[in-house]
Design a protein around this motif. Sequence first.
Motif, PDB file in Angstrom:
ATOM      1  N   LEU A  16      39.186 -41.883 -31.557  1.00 55.91           N
ATOM      2  CA  LEU A  16      40.128 -42.666 -31.217  1.00 55.91           C
ATOM      3  C   LEU A  16      40.017 -42.363 -32.618  1.00 55.91           C
ATOM      4  O   LEU A  16      41.403 -42.739 -33.109  1.00 55.91           O
ATOM      5  CB  LEU A  16      40.222 -44.278 -31.290  1.00 55.91           C
ATOM      6  N   HIS A  17      40.174 -41.706 -33.654  1.00 60.67           N
ATOM      7  CA  HIS A  17      40.212 -41.067 -34.749  1.00 60.67           C
ATOM      8  C   HIS A  17      39.549 -39.794 -35.666  1.00 60.67           C
ATOM      9  O   HIS A  17      38.579 -39.756 -36.102  1.00 60.67           O
ATOM     10  CB  HIS A  17      39.707 -42.103 -36.393  1.00 60.67           C
ATOM     11  N   LEU A  18      40.517 -38.844 -34.939  1.00 60.02           N
ATOM     12  CA  LEU A  18      40.168 -37.670 -35.271  1.00 60.02           C
ATOM     13  C   LEU A  18      41.334 -37.263 -36.286  1.00 60.02           C
ATOM     14  O   LEU A  18      42.443 -36.943 -35.447  1.00 60.02           O
ATOM     15  CB  LEU A  18      39.511 -36.484 -34.028  1.00 60.02           C
ATOM     16  N   HIS A  19      41.913 -36.052 -37.190  1.00 63.44           N
ATOM     17  CA  HIS A  19      42.749 -36.043 -37.239  1.00 63.44           C
ATOM     18  C   HIS A  19      42.154 -34.363 -36.840  1.00 63.44           C
ATOM     19  O   HIS A  19      40.785 -33.610 -37.310  1.00 63.44           O
ATOM     20  CB  HIS A  19      42.881 -36.036 -39.019  1.00 63.44           C
ATOM     21  N   ILE A  20      43.305 -33.660 -36.157  1.00 66.94           N
ATOM     22  CA  ILE A  20      43.147 -32.466 -35.496  1.00 66.94           C
ATOM     23  C   ILE A  20      42.880 -30.488 -37.146  1.00 66.94           C
ATOM     24  O   ILE A  20      42.054 -30.369 -36.686  1.00 66.94           O
ATOM     25  CB  ILE A  20      43.409 -31.914 -34.479  1.00 66.94           C
ATOM     26  N   LYS A 272      36.071 -55.660 -32.971  1.00 61.81           N
ATOM     27  CA  LYS A 272      36.363 -54.646 -31.905  1.00 61.81           C
ATOM     28  C   LYS A 272      36.018 -52.784 -33.034  1.00 61.81           C
ATOM     29  O   LYS A 272      36.918 -52.641 -32.598  1.00 61.81           O
ATOM     30  CB  LYS A 272      37.067 -54.337 -31.231  1.00 61.81           C
ATOM     31  N   ALA A 273      34.681 -53.077 -33.622  1.00 60.07           N
ATOM     32  CA  ALA A 273      34.513 -51.360 -34.782  1.00 60.07           C
ATOM     33  C   ALA A 273      34.640 -50.429 -33.693  1.00 60.07           C
ATOM     34  O   ALA A 273      33.490 -51.264 -32.493  1.00 60.07           O
ATOM     35  CB  ALA A 273      33.205 -52.142 -35.564  1.00 60.07           C
ATOM     36  N   THR A 274      34.903 -49.334 -33.850  1.00 55.10           N
ATOM     37  CA  THR A 274      34.425 -47.914 -33.410  1.00 55.10           C
ATOM     38  C   THR A 274      33.798 -46.790 -33.869  1.00 55.10           C
ATOM     39  O   THR A 274      34.102 -47.342 -34.878  1.00 55.10           O
ATOM     40  CB  THR A 274      35.956 -47.352 -31.445  1.00 55.10           C
ATOM     41  N   VAL A 275      33.920 -45.922 -33.544  1.00 50.06           N
ATOM     42  CA  VAL A 275      32.792 -45.209 -34.251  1.00 50.06           C
ATOM     43  C   VAL A 275      33.348 -43.831 -34.203  1.00 50.06           C
ATOM     44  O   VAL A 275      33.947 -43.350 -32.917  1.00 50.06           O
ATOM     45  CB  VAL A 275      31.343 -45.021 -33.840  1.00 50.06           C
ATOM     46  N   GLY A 315      38.898 -49.888 -26.348  1.00 55.91           N
ATOM     47  CA  GLY A 315      40.432 -49.714 -27.242  1.00 55.91           C
ATOM     48  C   GLY A 315      41.577 -48.647 -28.025  1.00 55.91           C
ATOM     49  O   GLY A 315      41.986 -48.538 -27.901  1.00 55.91           O
ATOM     50  N   ALA A 316      40.901 -47.531 -26.345  1.00 60.08           N
ATOM     51  CA  ALA A 316      41.825 -46.660 -25.974  1.00 60.08           C
ATOM     52  C   ALA A 316      42.300 -46.647 -24.747  1.00 60.08           C
ATOM     53  O   ALA A 316      42.438 -47.965 -24.564  1.00 60.08           O
ATOM     54  CB  ALA A 316      40.551 -45.187 -25.270  1.00 60.08           C
TER      55      ALA A 316
END
Length: 338
Positions: A16-20, A272-275, A315-316
């Motif tokens: 959910l957190h990626l800068h292309i 609610k943490a994600t990796v 969370g998506a």
Amino acid sequence: MSNLNSFIQSLPKAELHLHIEGSLEPEQMFEMAQRNGVTLPYADVAEIRAAYDFNNLQEFLDLYYAGMSVLQTKQDFFDLTYAYLKRVHADNCRHVEIFFDPQGHTERGIAFADVIEGILDGLDQGEADFGISSHLILSFLRHLSEEDAFATLAEAEPYYDRILGVGLDSSEMGHPPSKFARVFAKSRELGLKLFAHAGEEGPPEYVYEALDILDIDRIDHGNRSLEDDVLVQRLVEEEMYLTVCPLSNLKLCVVDDLKNHPLKVMLDAGIKATVNSDDPSYFGGYLNDNYIRTADALNLSKDDIVTLVRNGFEGAYLSPERKELLLSELSKNISASN
């Protein structure tokens, strides 16, 4: 490979957190530079990798924007996106929600349409070839003005139906979320979701601003929220998802040692943490690398890993059918490992 590493590898995941633009590998950078006649200030791939030794966010951003210069055509953006999806397919990633920075390209004279259409075509091809569902998030560069952000939002109008939401990234210090209050309100009116980087290098006050002034749907990073007990309780009560990026935090010196990363504290507090991997080419690790290295450093349990992966799907912004399918797949993998 340890049992826990094998377990991590086997699980379906979301990112959910990626800068292309941050997935641009040195080899690809050189290839595109040659293709487009761009002269890089590096002699070879090894010299680029040697430059990936940052002391802070700004030093990284300086290199990041220099690397962007090789991205010139719709084909470049397609190739960049498809290469990322091919790579995370190997990590058993099943859904991605990725950021792109149009202002980093349009200010260089690259057409907005070439940027977004290349990325969207790459996402479509990645879904066809790898079964990875996706959403695209348009990020505003916070070191630029809110007026520039409004202009970018207007340029995106023909593509609103293909954009999940807007984000806020780049240099955090000195550029509080409140600087973009009006453009976020306008984005909300347009039906777009709202995301913001907050509490990475910036103080807990920036997280409050993101929540109270921007009214965001999800926080990117959020590490420094832990400095404020009231804020932590609020994040828990509101079930606010945080897209945490451990190897990014290490590389940018947000933490001095992965053993000191706050991810486990977040989980134990009920956040609610994600990796996620953030800018994997620059930060030395894609999705599974972040899970595996952090699990080792923090002595995470299988239950911790399952919680993180489940949070990624919950969370998506998945359709109910897609979410049910992926959570069912996750449950089957967990059962098979027991």
